[in-house]
Design a protein around this motif. Structure first.
Motif, short mmCIF file in Angstrom:
data_model
loop_
_atom_site.label_atom_id
_atom_site.label_comp_id
_atom_site.label_asym_id
_atom_site.label_seq_id
_atom_site.Cartn_x
_atom_site.Cartn_y
_atom_site.Cartn_z
N ARG A 96 0.83 -1.20 0.00
CA ARG A 96 0.00 0.00 0.00
C ARG A 96 0.87 1.25 0.00
NH1 ARG A 96 -5.26 1.01 1.18
NH2 ARG A 96 -5.79 3.10 1.92
N ARG A 134 -6.61 -3.93 -2.41
CA ARG A 134 -7.34 -2.90 -1.67
C ARG A 134 -6.75 -1.51 -1.94
NH1 ARG A 134 -11.30 -4.17 1.64
NH2 ARG A 134 -11.57 -6.37 2.27
N ALA A 135 -5.44 -1.45 -2.09
CA ALA A 135 -4.82 -0.16 -2.41
C ALA A 135 -5.30 0.33 -3.77
CB ALA A 135 -3.30 -0.31 -2.40
N ALA A 137 -8.12 -0.49 -5.20
CA ALA A 137 -9.55 -0.15 -5.06
C ALA A 137 -9.72 1.24 -4.45
CB ALA A 137 -10.25 -1.21 -4.23
N ASP A 138 -8.90 1.56 -3.46
CA ASP A 138 -9.00 2.87 -2.83
C ASP A 138 -8.60 3.98 -3.80
OD1 ASP A 138 -9.91 1.77 -0.50
OD2 ASP A 138 -7.96 1.81 0.54
N ARG A 141 -11.56 4.55 -6.06
CA ARG A 141 -12.60 5.32 -5.37
C ARG A 141 -12.16 6.77 -5.16
NH1 ARG A 141 -13.60 0.31 -2.79
NH2 ARG A 141 -11.97 0.66 -1.24
N GLY A 142 -10.85 6.99 -5.00
CA GLY A 142 -10.35 8.35 -4.81
C GLY A 142 -10.19 9.12 -6.10
#
Length: 347
Positions: A96, A134-135, A137-138, A141-142
């Protein structure tokens, strides 16, 4: 120019992608780089591929300056994360921390607020896969990235990631593997897995580092303006043993097949790659605008089955097919059985 979807996504990419590995910030000066990019745009190429590691970030900087002022929505900008030569223990990872640090650096160098496609530049077995996904995905979203892809992942790695990525809302849309008449290691396992998972192939080195243009001759000197004449290019091409006399002899025998079809050898090589229905796009570099104009003609060519079979038969003695040769960034460069690896790398 033709435009196709990247995998099962709605992202439209040009059939030829402009890549600047080993050229921008390294092999060619900025003025020539600008001429090549402008020619690519004039030819309808909308998709540009780079990476944070190319020329230690300079490739992204050069590309960003050249594309500055273009209507951003008309471009598809792709970069990669996960390789580094820096001694920082967090560099070159898919953690991440490194993903966030890397994407912000790429955005700054490219002069853009987002990347259309962000790709994991080789698998990282030292970082939990869930952390990596997850990184990504974030970041989606960002708003920093739009789509997620990978580069040179094995079939097993792709299968392990595809389900969790989809569950996180960031399905993998592309894989960026090496693929050419001479290098077919993705055919046995990676392509079937990607076809099943809806992942397209954005293939790099379809001309085998320029070897499939016919510019290199067995036993002959390296052309002074060739990629292999540069330090980075010699290391890259030598790593795959494309300059061995057995390979160059085969390339010489492919040239008459291209001529019989009214094609240059480069056009034949690109048309061969694009004939594979699993290939979304071929990534091409250029040190001169004329190379891009020549390459574009491959889009007008569909190889007939007879010529395709003759190309395969001619190349067969030197084709690399072993799926295990998918590059491992943490291990040694793959060596061909019986090949003089040190001598090849030196050339």
């Amino acid at each position: 120019m033709e435009y196709v979807s990247a995998g099962a996504s709605g992202l439209m990419v040009s059939r030829l992608v402009f890549g600047n590995a080993l050229t921008h910030g390294d092999q060619i000066d900025d003025e020539t780089a600008r001429d090549c990019v402008h020619t690519a745009l004039d030819l309808g190429i909308t998709t540009f591929d780079t990476a944070d590691v190319y020329a230690d970030g300079r490739a992204e900087e050069v590309l960003g300056r050249i594309l500055g002022g273009r209507l951003r929505s008309e471009l598809v900008l792709c970069s990669k994360v996960g390789r580094s030569k820096r001694p920082d223990p967090n560099a070159g990872r898919l953690s991440r921390k490194h993903i966030f640090d890397s994407v912000h650096g790429s955005l700054r160098r490219l002069g853009t607020g987002y990347l259309d496609l962000y790709q994991a530049h080789r698998f990282d077995d030292r970082t939990p896969l869930e952390e990596t996904l997850r990184a990504f995905a974030d970041l989606v979203r960002g708003g920093e990235i739009r789509y997620v892809g990978v580069s040179e992942w094995s079939a097993a790695q792709l299968r392990a990631a595809a389900g969790p990525a989809r569950d996180l809302g960031v399905p993998l849309v592309s894989n960026q593997p090496q693929y050419s008449i001479l290098w077919r290691v993705i055919e046995a396992e990676v392509i079937p897995a990607c076809d099943e998972l809806g992942i397209g192939q954005l293939v790099w080195s379809p001309l085998a580092g320029g070897v499939l243009t016919g510019k290199y001759r067995p036993g002959g000197p390296l052309p002074p303006d060739s990629r292999a004449a540069t330090r980075g290019g010699a290391r890259s091409i030598g790593r795959w043993h494309y300059l061995g006399e057995d390979v160059l002899d085969v390339v010489g025998r492919l040239a008459p097949l291209a001529e019989s079809a009214g094609l240059s050898l480069a056009q034949l090589a690109l048309a061969w790659v694009l004939k594979n229905p699993s290939v979304t796009s071929a990534i091409v570099g250029a040190s001169r605008p004329a190379q891009l104009r020549e390459n574009l003609k491959a889009l007008d060519t569909v190889l007939d089955d007879d010529l395709y079979a003759r190309v395969n038969e001619t190349a067969d003695p030197v084709v690399r097919r072993d799926p295990a040769l998918t590059e491992d960034p943490l291990g040694p460069a793959p060596a061909r059985s019986g090949a003089p690896a040190a001598a090849s790398a030196a050339r």
